[in-house]
Scaffold this motif. Sequence first.
Motif, PDB file in Angstrom:
ATOM      1  N   GLY A   1     -64.930  26.436 -35.547  1.00 57.69           N
ATOM      2  CA  GLY A   1     -64.713  27.676 -34.817  1.00 57.69           C
ATOM      3  C   GLY A   1     -63.558  28.495 -35.341  1.00 57.69           C
ATOM      4  N   HIS A   2     -62.459  27.847 -35.701  1.00 55.75           N
ATOM      5  CA  HIS A   2     -61.375  28.693 -36.179  1.00 55.75           C
ATOM      6  C   HIS A   2     -61.693  29.332 -37.528  1.00 55.75           C
ATOM      7  CE1 HIS A   2     -57.656  30.750 -35.948  1.00 55.75           C
ATOM      8  NE2 HIS A   2     -57.644  30.580 -37.248  1.00 55.75           N
ATOM      9  N   PRO A   3     -62.159  28.555 -38.530  1.00 61.03           N
ATOM     10  CA  PRO A   3     -62.619  29.241 -39.752  1.00 61.03           C
ATOM     11  C   PRO A   3     -63.639  30.343 -39.446  1.00 61.03           C
ATOM     12  CG  PRO A   3     -62.461  26.909 -40.160  1.00 61.03           C
ATOM     13  CD  PRO A   3     -62.204  27.101 -38.696  1.00 61.03           C
TER      14      PRO A   3
ATOM     15  N   GLY B   1     -56.579  22.878 -33.599  1.00 59.63           N
ATOM     16  CA  GLY B   1     -56.064  22.291 -32.367  1.00 59.63           C
ATOM     17  C   GLY B   1     -55.442  23.296 -31.416  1.00 59.63           C
ATOM     18  N   HIS B   2     -55.141  24.546 -31.900  1.00 56.08           N
ATOM     19  CA  HIS B   2     -54.512  25.495 -30.972  1.00 56.08           C
ATOM     20  C   HIS B   2     -55.486  25.947 -29.883  1.00 56.08           C
ATOM     21  CE1 HIS B   2     -55.521  28.913 -34.022  1.00 56.08           C
ATOM     22  NE2 HIS B   2     -56.475  28.839 -33.136  1.00 56.08           N
ATOM     23  N   HIS B   3     -56.766  25.627 -30.047  1.00 54.49           N
ATOM     24  CA  HIS B   3     -57.701  25.906 -28.958  1.00 54.49           C
ATOM     25  C   HIS B   3     -57.722  24.779 -27.933  1.00 54.49           C
ATOM     26  CE1 HIS B   3     -59.434  29.427 -30.956  1.00 54.49           C
ATOM     27  NE2 HIS B   3     -59.231  28.758 -32.062  1.00 54.49           N
ATOM     28  N   MET B   4     -56.979  23.716 -28.227  1.00 55.57           N
ATOM     29  CA  MET B   4     -57.100  22.503 -27.416  1.00 55.57           C
ATOM     30  C   MET B   4     -55.763  22.031 -26.869  1.00 55.57           C
ATOM     31  SD  MET B   4     -59.771  20.587 -29.937  1.00 55.57           S
ATOM     32  CE  MET B   4     -59.813  19.105 -28.941  1.00 55.57           C
TER      33      MET B   4
HETATM   34 CU   LIG Z   1     -58.248  29.675 -33.585  1.00 49.62          CU
END
Ligand SMILES: [Cu+2]
Lengths: 588, 187
Positions: free
Chosen positions: A284-286, A333-336
């Motif tokens: 998701g982040h990429p 991990g910043h989404h978590m």
């Molecule tokens: Cu992100």
Amino acid sequence: MDVHVAAHQHEAPTGFVRKYIFSMDHKVIGIQYLMLAMVAVTVGMILSVLMRLRLAWPLEKWPMLAHIFPEGFAGGPMTPEFYLAMLTMHGTIMVFFVLTTAPLSGFGNYFLPIQVGARDMAFPFMNMMSFWVTFVAFVVMLMALFATGGAPIAGWTAYTPLSAVGAIGGPGMGAGQTLWVISIAIFCAGSLLTALNFLTTVLNLRARGMSLMRMPLTSWAWFTTAILALLAFPVLLAGGVLLLLDRVGGSSFFIPAGLVISDKHLTNSGGSPLLWQHLFWFFGHPEVYIAILPGMGVTSHILSTFSRKPVFAYKAMVGAIFAIGFISYVVWGHHMFMSGMSPYTAMAFSITTMAVGVPSAIKTFNWLATLWKGQIRFTCAMLFSLGFVSLFVSGGVTGMLLAQPAVDIFLHDTYFVVAHFHIIMGVAAIFGIFAGMYYWYPKMFGRLMHEGWGKVHFWFSLVGVYCIFMPMHFLGLAGHPRRYAQLTEFKYLLHLQPLHLFISIAAFITITAQVIFFFNFFWSLKKGKPAGDNPWESTSLEWSIPSPPPFDNFGPIEPIVHHGPYEYSVPGAAKDYIMQTDPPEARP
Amino acid sequence: MSVSTLELPLGPPPADPRVSLRTSLLGMKLALAAIGMLFTAFTSAYVVRHALDPDWHAVPMPRIMIANTLALVISSLSLEVYRRHRQERLWLTLSQAMGVLFVAGQVFAWRQLQSRGVYLSNNPHAAFFYVLTAAHGLHILGGLFALGGITVVAQERRFRWLEAASLYWHFMGALWLYLLFLLFGMN
Ligand SMILES: [Cu+2]
Ligand code: HEM
């Protein structure tokens, strides 16, 4: 250096079907992707209108809509389930079928081969497949929208275990969610084919003289984006396969033991819901950078063209694109932060996330330096690129705040995040698409879009999106959670209702203003001013050939590149721009 | 090596076989990178899921898989012999036959496990076994298609087809050994 020629020789097809439907011509495929994105964005916008109606007037029953969606209203205001279904489909369609297809597959397919001097993509058949696979994915996604039981309600991130348990998870979690997973898996396959083609074309099919460091930044952006896609989509595919098996095969990859849903005790054991989050966000982040990097490339290209100046610090720009691409793999991990991860892990992810700010700032400052003392031409393409810079800064700053775990504990899952990602991913990427459209339209269709209407479109859009998304920061700071249909029962949010009303009205105006764009698009096809080969006095290869380009792009001439991509206002040169294919003497 | 494009007559230049070969091989390597990522993701899921589960029961490897592995190794080796000499069709046929044998053996292994009552739903280790071998098996079917194509495609494409298909097939062999180790080597 070796000769670089298209690896295949092909004749222009003649029949309608081979020419326009099952075409292997990268230009036709690019336009097909753009059309797909246009249809998808229309669907996505309609869904957002439905959501905004609910949020602005929580108790309205909308008899006419209730007539169209009887289950969605069930005699009262829109049901929360229906709201969630709209939300899920809106997010999914926008992220996958608009923000991935248009900037990367649409413009990239059309212009990447031309910009590097190739006659087509490296694997034209695979290229055709990639579009039709993506098309099938879209059809399946629409089927999810109309599935019996309703559309899925698990959000575009499809968090487990909700998305894994099947129909007992709620309406839409049966057939709807299954179709959703299948569609996403198919989409992964299509995107991988695209990425493969882009990378091979850039690495092997460049024209003579087109060294890597002479590639326009648009091509660099598509190239980097393709690397991200090639390595990210397989991870989503793996997650999707496991999720599908949990749903239809009875496995428990993501479903923990002892789960009770609607008074039913599930027999699964040992699965990990967090595992899905890791797999999803590793993709998701990429993915969010897949959406934005092409916009950065387009912006660099257009700012340089219309300030009649070279891009400031071209090499740093290339390095920054790569740095952003690389770092985007180590920040998921910043989404978590709220998933219960150890504070040390959170700190590590926080630091890597903030590190993205460095190359992002490099890009921003280089854009400003490119503009500095330029002879700026305020075309529509230029305006949208400037808008892109503005939105990128506004959204990036809030990213920095969210990157602090302590702050994020409060802001996570509030409207603050909604504001952040709409401004930076949603709207900035869309502005990149618009900029590209106004810039390349004359090349693709041989006529210019109407600049006057374009400017009206721009100002409505710019002011509109800020009116929509800026207030959402305040909602978030006040503790307004996201993904809720209605919060009128919560006293502490009641006073914010007028803000919702304001946002909705701004949204309706902004969305209506997009009609101007669609009108301009179709009107200009027939009535626009004839463009000529190079209406913007640009330098890259696509402007050295007719508009629209012939079937094999360069006709009988083999392009040979003698110049860098941004030789504007070279002292002593005859014109204020030197095209990449101009003879070496053009530069005194 | 350099052929000046300036000397070429007008009209699209003839497809340069060296460029075509390089392009095919590069495309294949990139595809393998993506496939590698797919199995990396499966691996991380496997490791996480294994570490979390208190009642993880490892399924013993079906015996026939030793034979299957042997078949795949022989297939890879004989394809390599064929790639280097290219005269003896027999080596190619052997490679293809061994590939088919591998698939048949894998189907047998699956049925054996099922007859022992080991399903996707009742054992997480078996679930991964099914997922990983099925994903690998699908890729093997694609590879058999590619091997079959070597003698079918037009003469001028044959060479690069063979080169790319060999690369793919060897990768699938190596991937198989890795999967065996992942599934059964660490218990
Ligand atoms: Cu992100
Ligand atoms: C300066 C760079 C950026 C930083 C530091 C940053 C940081 C963050 C953080 C920490 C979150 C998690 C918030 C939460 O869920 O509590 C987040 C969410 C998000 N960001 Fe960013 N971001 C940046 C740039 C971007 C860009 C360039 C995009 C897209 C083009 C983007 C798209 C998103 C999306 C879509 C979400 C929300 C996903 C969801 O939960 O549905 N961000 N960002």
